[in-house]
Write an enzyme that holds these catalytic residues in place. Structure first.
Site, PDB file in Angstrom:
ATOM      1  N   GLU A 195       0.827  -1.207   0.000  1.00 29.85           N
ATOM      2  CA  GLU A 195       0.000   0.000   0.000  1.00 29.85           C
ATOM      3  C   GLU A 195       0.864   1.262   0.000  1.00 29.85           C
ATOM      4  O   GLU A 195       1.796   1.393   0.798  1.00 29.85           O
ATOM      5  CB  GLU A 195      -0.912  -0.002   1.225  1.00 29.85           C
ATOM      6  CG  GLU A 195      -1.868   1.179   1.286  1.00 29.85           C
ATOM      7  CD  GLU A 195      -2.711   1.189   2.556  1.00 29.85           C
ATOM      8  OE1 GLU A 195      -3.770   1.828   2.554  1.00 29.85           O
ATOM      9  OE2 GLU A 195      -2.292   0.569   3.558  1.00 29.85           O
ATOM     10  N   LYS A 202     -10.161   2.300  -2.174  1.00 32.67           N
ATOM     11  CA  LYS A 202     -10.336   1.737  -0.825  1.00 32.67           C
ATOM     12  C   LYS A 202     -11.682   2.151  -0.234  1.00 32.67           C
ATOM     13  O   LYS A 202     -12.015   3.338  -0.187  1.00 32.67           O
ATOM     14  CB  LYS A 202      -9.187   2.223   0.053  1.00 32.67           C
ATOM     15  CG  LYS A 202      -9.108   1.613   1.437  1.00 32.67           C
ATOM     16  CD  LYS A 202      -7.825   2.100   2.102  1.00 32.67           C
ATOM     17  CE  LYS A 202      -7.625   1.532   3.491  1.00 32.67           C
ATOM     18  NZ  LYS A 202      -6.336   1.968   4.059  1.00 32.67           N
ATOM     19  N   CYS A 253      -5.730  -2.801   2.559  1.00 31.57           N
ATOM     20  CA  CYS A 253      -5.442  -2.642   3.985  1.00 31.57           C
ATOM     21  C   CYS A 253      -6.671  -2.741   4.885  1.00 31.57           C
ATOM     22  O   CYS A 253      -7.134  -3.834   5.172  1.00 31.57           O
ATOM     23  CB  CYS A 253      -4.673  -1.351   4.226  1.00 31.57           C
ATOM     24  SG  CYS A 253      -3.755  -1.372   5.799  1.00 31.57           S
TER      25      CYS A 253
END
Length: 291
Positions: A43, A116, A153
């Site tokens: 990331e 995300k 994540c």
């Protein structure tokens, strides 16, 4: 495709964006030389993890997607014949930013991006200051080497995200990530946190019958206050660890995944077949109470 070789690049980063990009490209080349067909970078690999502070200057790190980094990585993907999963800080327009992963196919084609969905706001992880939650929904990408699902994540903690992505036909779930320990914590807390992180992701493999590949950064950042814990790993479709990186070292490793195992495990542990989709409507509620 029955089998695919995936590359995991776990590395430290510096303040120099170009240096980080060059380093990542060198590691992609190393992975390709080892036979990798899909390479996943961690990331926000072009910078230090800047979300430890709320600083407006950090928005200068963002870029368009597609844009400069994807243009360069597209050429690398084409040259090496590998798929590249590249997590970048996206500037969508003035004042609108996302934590985004771009997917580049083995012929250099830009296949699209995933933004995300779950954005944390914890001490030293002030992502809501920088990132707008994703609005593209969950995504899968049809690459030369299989259909891949990409999450990022904080998405790791949510079985709903992995389930939806798997139901969209993902052959593999990839998680670029950046997570670490406060260096003032005791070792028992460190172990508990890492074990929880690994366990929840391995459970996504078990529940969905797909391999999981999680790629984390390593090294000390935030003036030594944060140790990114590395520990990148790959599992098969039953959650068995096939590779586990160290907590300290930079590592570029290539692991072969047998995608036919998904069919085998889904036949013998038919969790998808036995889902009671008629009973799941309440899951869309924030909490199940009278309000």
């Amino acid at each position: 495709m029955a089998k695919v070789k995936v590359g995991l690049v776990q590395m430290t980063c510096t303040k120099d964006k170009q240096e980080n990009l060059n380093k990542a490209i060198e590691q992609v080349k190393i992975a390709a030389a080892k036979g990798a067909q899909i390479v996943c970078l961690q990331e926000l690999f072009t910078s230090l993890y800047f979300c430890d502070v709320e600083d407006y200057d950090n928005f200068d790190l963002a870029e368009a997607i597609p844009g400069p980094s994807t243009d360069i990585l597209s050429e690398v993907a084409k040259e090496l014949g590998v798929v590249i999963i590249a997590s970048l800080f996206e500037k969508r327009t003035q004042g609108l930013y996302h934590n985004t992963t771009a997917i580049l196919d083995a012929d250099g084609t830009y296949l699209g991006k995933y933004r995300k969905m779950h954005i944390p706001d914890d001490p030293a992880f002030y992502e809501k200051f920088y990132f707008t939650p994703g609005d593209l929904g969950y995504k899968v990408f049809e690459t030369k080497f299989g259909k891949i699902g990409v999450l990022i994540c904080w998405d790791q903690w949510y079985p709903e995200a992995s389930r939806i992505t798997a139901l969209m036909g993902a052959d593999i779930l990839f998680y670029p990530t950046a997570i670490g320990w406060d260096t003032t914590q005791d070792e028992e807390t460190n172990k508990d946190q890492y074990n929880a992180w690994q366990t929840i992701q391995r459970s996504h493999a078990v529940a969905n019958g797909v391999p999981v590949v999680s790629v984390n950064r390593c090294g000390f950042e935030q003036d030594g206050a944060m140790k990114f814990w590395g520990g990148s790993f790959a599992t098969n479709a039953q959650g068995r660890l096939l590779y586990l990186a160290s907590h300290e070292n930079e590592e570029t490793e290539v692991i072969e995944l047998d995608l036919n195992e998904s069919d085998y495990f889904r036949k013998h542990w038919p969790f998808l077949r036995d889902r009671r989709i008629d009973s799941y409507q309440p899951i869309t509620k924030r909490f199940i109470d009278e309000d």
